[in-house]
Design an enzyme around this catalytic site. Structure first.
Site, mmCIF file in Angstrom:
data_model
loop_
_atom_site.group_PDB
_atom_site.id
_atom_site.type_symbol
_atom_site.label_atom_id
_atom_site.label_comp_id
_atom_site.label_asym_id
_atom_site.label_seq_id
_atom_site.Cartn_x
_atom_site.Cartn_y
_atom_site.Cartn_z
ATOM 1 N N THR A 146 0.644 -1.123 -0.513
ATOM 2 C CA THR A 146 0.150 -0.296 0.156
ATOM 3 C C THR A 146 1.337 1.500 0.197
ATOM 4 O O THR A 146 1.167 1.485 0.725
ATOM 5 C CB THR A 146 -0.930 -0.167 1.164
ATOM 6 N N GLU A 147 0.844 2.015 -1.139
ATOM 7 C CA GLU A 147 1.664 3.881 -0.702
ATOM 8 C C GLU A 147 2.543 3.579 -0.788
ATOM 9 O O GLU A 147 3.743 4.179 -0.474
ATOM 10 C CB GLU A 147 0.935 4.120 -0.084
ATOM 11 N N LEU A 148 3.298 2.139 -1.318
ATOM 12 C CA LEU A 148 5.369 1.644 -1.561
ATOM 13 C C LEU A 148 5.378 1.992 0.220
ATOM 14 O O LEU A 148 6.761 2.074 -0.139
ATOM 15 C CB LEU A 148 5.996 2.607 -2.571
ATOM 16 N N TRP A 299 6.163 6.671 -0.859
ATOM 17 C CA TRP A 299 6.048 7.586 -1.337
ATOM 18 C C TRP A 299 5.079 8.983 -1.906
ATOM 19 O O TRP A 299 5.245 10.308 -2.279
ATOM 20 C CB TRP A 299 5.547 6.758 -2.798
#
Length: 435
Positions: A146-148, A299
């Site tokens: 999730t979201e890097l 990120w």
């Protein structure tokens, strides 16, 4: 030869309806169906469908040289099936080309990797892999959280789930003087290879493409590829990671984003630059070094940390509250509770409570406090439903015994399924031999 690795994130949460204190105990349906349908249909029309059409055209006109990877959350896939099934069909068409890779992630696009229950993290990833296989007939080999979100501990868990490669952020506070244009590995699981996002080139498209005040505006495909070609020859991989809504939604069609995108393969070919999926890169290149990330990074924002979801007391309280019932939910068999459990774990609910961004336009609430109150009202009703089946009065020893039994049964079923698959293969081989 230098290669570009494109990866796109696709996620849509099930947004909650206005849920008042007086609804607790009286209303067990939590979602704003009208808003969820309207948003999914709008983004499908502006982004998903035209972008998929463009990518299919790029694959064909490039002679199969253009390649791309997607990470589509389970919640987004569910909404596509409900509201825009034609989007699923267009992804199936892309999958059939063999030039598209689907990555694994948490089913709910959740923060499960940051919780204390590692089994919940594992279960969500397993559920997501199964969903991708059911829809597209492929099994994801590369993981994208999730979201890097990434840390050393998360890399350990990901490697133990059987993944050999993972995508994450090329944060400056982690890399220092190092370039993101190489392959790296986890410092505690050296066999887990890592691809790191190139912030500059990714954000040229996600943040600056449509910015009239940018000194490089307007950005053309030949200029963009020339920048990538100008990177040192030793830097073999340029990782362009971004939200899929960059194509058509964040950058509307009238900005020229689709024409820009479709021109990339031709100018890349002129410069001797190719395109690769993450799996192909992991198979071809070797890590040049390992990276150490003791605290989770992502990120998002300049800090590249997790403060957008867990940076204030509202978010931390909500996250603690839902995680406190994780083990009890694991005992529940009721489908609706399982479904609500997935939907309520979406990271978006915690993002809406952030006090960092003001009204970013992504939140359906007027302010973070409304987001918190609404979510906690829903969560109170949900917890009451879980406790009705497995009361808080159950002793820890009894709860642990139940969990151990369920885990053992699950492992036994899995072993039997593997044995069944082996027997099926033997039977098929025997029939072919006899024929």
């Amino acid at each position: 030869m230098k290669t570009i690795c494109f990866y796109f994130q696709i996620h849509q949460p099930f947004r909650l309806k206005r849920y008042r204190f007086f609804d607790i105990g009286n209303d067990h349906y939590y979602y704003d169906d009208f808003q969820n349908e309207e948003i999914m249909r709008r983004i499908a029309e502006r982004c998903y469908l035209p972008a998929n059409k463009a990518i299919l055209e790029m694959i064909k006109t490039s002679g199969g040289k253009f390649k791309v990877a997607f990470s589509i959350s389970g919640l987004a896939l569910e909404q596509m099936e409900i509201y825009s099934p034609e989007v699923i069909d267009s992804f199936k068409e892309l999958a059939a080309t063999g030039n598209v890779e689907f990555l694994a992630e948490t089913y709910a696009h959740s923060l499960a990797s940051l919780g204390e229950n590692i089994e919940e993290f594992q279960d969500q990833v397993k559920k997501h892999k199964q969903k991708i296989h059911d829809l597209f007939g492929v099994k994801p080999k590369v993981f994208r959280n999730t979201e890097l979100i990434y840390s050393d501990d998360i890399s350990d868990a990901v490697y133990k789930m059987g993944f050999k490669g993972m995508l994450t952020e090329g944060a400056k506070h982690i890399l220092g003087w190092k370039s993101p244009n190489y392959m790296y590995s986890s410092c505690i699981q050296p066999q887990l290879k890592l691809l790191l996002k190139n912030d500059r080139f990714s954000e040229d498209l996600s943040l600056r493409f449509n910015n009239y005040n940018w000194n490089e505006y307007p950005l053309t495909a030949d200029k963009y590829i020339s920048w990538i070609a100008a990177t040192p020859d030793s830097e073999q991989i340029i990782n362009l990671f971004m939200n899929y809504e960059v194509l058509g939604s964040l950058n509307p069609a009238e900005t020229g984003i689709f024409d820009f995108f479709k021109a990339l393969p031709r100018f890349a070919a002129d410069k001797g630059i190719g395109f690769s999926t993450p799996s192909e890169v992991f198979a071809l290149l070797k890590p040049v070094d390992s990276i150490s990330v003791p605290y989770p990074m992502s990120w998002v924002d300049e800090e590249k940390d997790c403060s957008s979801w867990l940076g204030n007391v509202l978010q931390q309280e909500a996250f603690h509250k839902i995680n406190s019932i994780s083990e009890r939910v694991g005992l529940v068999e009721e489908r609706r509770i399982k479904q609500d459990w997935n939907y309520l774990q979406s990271s978006d609910h915690f993002f809406y409570m952030s006090t960092k961004h003001g009204n970013s336009g992504f939140s359906p609430y007027d302010n973070p406090y409304d987001a918190f109150n609404n979510y906690m009202n829903v969560l109170s009703d949900f917890i009451a439903r879980v406790n009705a089946q497995f009361p808080e009065t159950i002793e820890n020893e009894e709860l642990n015994s139940l969990l151990t039994t369920i885990k053992n049964q699950g492992e036994e079923i899995e072993d039997l399924q593997k044995e069944l698959e082996k027997l099926k293969k033997k039977t098929t081989t025997k029939k072919k031999t006899e024929a």
